[in-house]
Design an enzyme around this catalytic site. Sequence first.
Site, PDB file in Angstrom:
ATOM      1  N   GLU B  49     -39.574  50.163 -10.363  1.00 43.63           N
ATOM      2  CA  GLU B  49     -38.550  49.446  -9.621  1.00 43.63           C
ATOM      3  C   GLU B  49     -38.152  48.243 -10.462  1.00 43.63           C
ATOM      4  O   GLU B  49     -38.982  47.378 -10.742  1.00 43.63           O
ATOM      5  CB  GLU B  49     -39.122  48.994  -8.280  1.00 43.63           C
ATOM      6  CG  GLU B  49     -38.114  49.053  -7.176  1.00 43.63           C
ATOM      7  CD  GLU B  49     -38.757  48.779  -5.834  1.00 43.63           C
ATOM      8  OE1 GLU B  49     -39.044  49.746  -5.117  1.00 43.63           O
ATOM      9  OE2 GLU B  49     -38.990  47.606  -5.528  1.00 43.63           O
ATOM     10  N   ASP B  60     -36.414  37.002  -1.060  1.00 42.53           N
ATOM     11  CA  ASP B  60     -37.580  36.906  -1.935  1.00 42.53           C
ATOM     12  C   ASP B  60     -38.288  35.576  -1.811  1.00 42.53           C
ATOM     13  O   ASP B  60     -37.666  34.538  -1.593  1.00 42.53           O
ATOM     14  CB  ASP B  60     -37.141  37.112  -3.390  1.00 42.53           C
ATOM     15  CG  ASP B  60     -36.823  38.581  -3.669  1.00 42.53           C
ATOM     16  OD1 ASP B  60     -37.762  39.394  -3.585  1.00 42.53           O
ATOM     17  OD2 ASP B  60     -35.657  38.900  -3.924  1.00 42.53           O
TER      18      ASP B  60
END
Lengths: 402, 277
Positions: B49, B60
């Site tokens: 990924e 995030d």
Amino acid sequence: MSKIDWAAFPDARGHFGPYGGRFVSETLMGALDELQKAYEQYMGDADFMAELDHDLKQFVGRPNPLYHAERLSKELAGAQVYFKREDLNHTGAHKVNNTIGQALLAKRLGKTRIIAETGAGQHGVATATVAARLGLECVIYMGEEDTRRQTPNVFRMRLLGAEVVAVKSGTRTLKDALNEAMRDWVTNVDDTFYIIGTVAGPHPYPAMVRDFQAVIGREARAQHLEMTGKLPDALVACVGGGSNAIGLFHPFLDDESVEMIGVEAAGAGIESGRHSAPLCAGQPGVLHGNRTYLMEDEHGQIVGTHSVSAGLDYPGVGPEHAWLKDTGRARYVAVTDDQALEGFHRLTRTEGIIPALETSHAIAHVLELAPTMRPDQSIIVNLSGRGDKDLNTVAEREGITL
Amino acid sequence: MTRIEQRFAKLRSENRAALVPYVTAGDPEPAATVPLMHALVKAGADLIELGVPFSDPMADGPVIQKACERALRYGTSLRDVLGMVAEFRKTDVETPVVLMGYLNPVERMGYQTFAEKAREAGLDGLLTVDLPPEECDDVAGLLENAQIAPIFLVAPTTSDERIAHVARAARGFIYYVSLKGVTGSQTLDTSALAARLEAIRQHTDLPLGVGFGIRDAATAGQVARVADAVVVGSAIVRLAEEFDGDPVGFAHAASEVVAGMRVEMDRVRASGVEASV
């Protein structure tokens, strides 16, 4: 312009034409559905609306006046200038209209903790104020750069019992505060209500905040009709995220003779690149949960913004403004820091009203617009906030130590 | 069969769970990324990924925010990231690569252009965290034509009704966000996780990956018991901060973490379902 049914926007999924929508991570989708249901239910609930009206009257001090600035109008030798005095609200700006409404929703939803982002601090103060009054825990996210520019408001929020978190990521301004508030919400979504301060973010925020702010335009329209027997010819308001402007504009959308002008921050000048004017110089993209005009580079990275006013220092804008721009129903201009300062001083000296630096952008445009109009015409300017919070910034710019 | 389908089919036949490391492209510097991807595969990664750096990574935590900032020091763009995928494909045609990031860089490039370039580069999937299935109508067809799997998240807060909706739009695999919160968050409750994955399986036959909160080999092993794929991000990316300026040291340390997880995940699967918790 073809006839648009403005009341049909946003659609059921929060779109204003290609703008708006709900671009958030999956964790928040459930909370946004819950919020949308609550908002739709309570906006039609007589008890809720009665409580909101009561608070706006007894706590905020509404209705505030529509003030005919006769001396300024005379000096400008053109249109009659009227100010909608949102600066006279409790906490000193229009922001409280929305925080009162959202906090009442938070209560109905059983949330015990409130979070908010703030730029100039006006939304943070308005949020901390309602949280104090309702006995809710309150955390305010503010870019570190803005905590420095707006120290009086930081102190005010702390006095009100809020925790103020200085955000140190990214450009350390409003957009980063919003990122951090989203991160908090995604983590504490069960007990936390996020009070967004402007008409941006994922659906239903742009529509909900607009509906809470539309009291500005409803009052102004009725007051102007009562005072002059006719509608105004133009509306002018500053646009950062755009909540005070939408609040003024929205009730006039069907009045086709009324021109609407949003004033963005040109900062050091559009050509310098150091500005906060996505509608005038940006392009559509996706940020903070909605599609709208943004300031970004060729790779889709959001670029740093600049404005003397922390409240306008934001790279996006509410999606309804993007839609009003594209449809031509409203037009958008930008004025520089220097012009805004000129507007600030002019209003202070001529009418005895010290406006916020954000508001000063709208005033600066009126200094240009009014002389091009006839004395039998009129302009309503949203005097969205008072300037007490900006005294340090103005003094610093002019080399004065307080 | 697509590369992602082939990979999961093979793993299933071996009774193994996929190990999916996340790294931010261009972190700590652009030249380090392709060698790092190869090193991760060598250490036991089944699928990579690759994070597309974004200026405003709202979903995030601080570890990946800083990774984005380090990558953006070099102006690492989506175009650059697709270049890295193409470079990786020159010597690895089997390991699927999925981009993970935010919508705006893709929107700015243009969906059509992105789909074409991504296909040319040999990309296999796209996960944009701020693009729920409700908003993906513009993109879905273009990705489908380019054989790029749109990968969607399911969260602890996702209702059954929405799971069904997500499952209909998803291809490749479904990424279950095991925690409320941002990437790099703390604890993970594996028994609740098992129940949750079971509920999602009522709606889909796609492999289920689990990410957020996988900190070490022990948690990776626990998750591998119940999930088809284990995604590990912050535990690797935090090493990039430690080894900033030393890309070789970073690749080495990241490989060690991945290798340790690989061993534990395979041990747990091989020793049967009732492994150490």
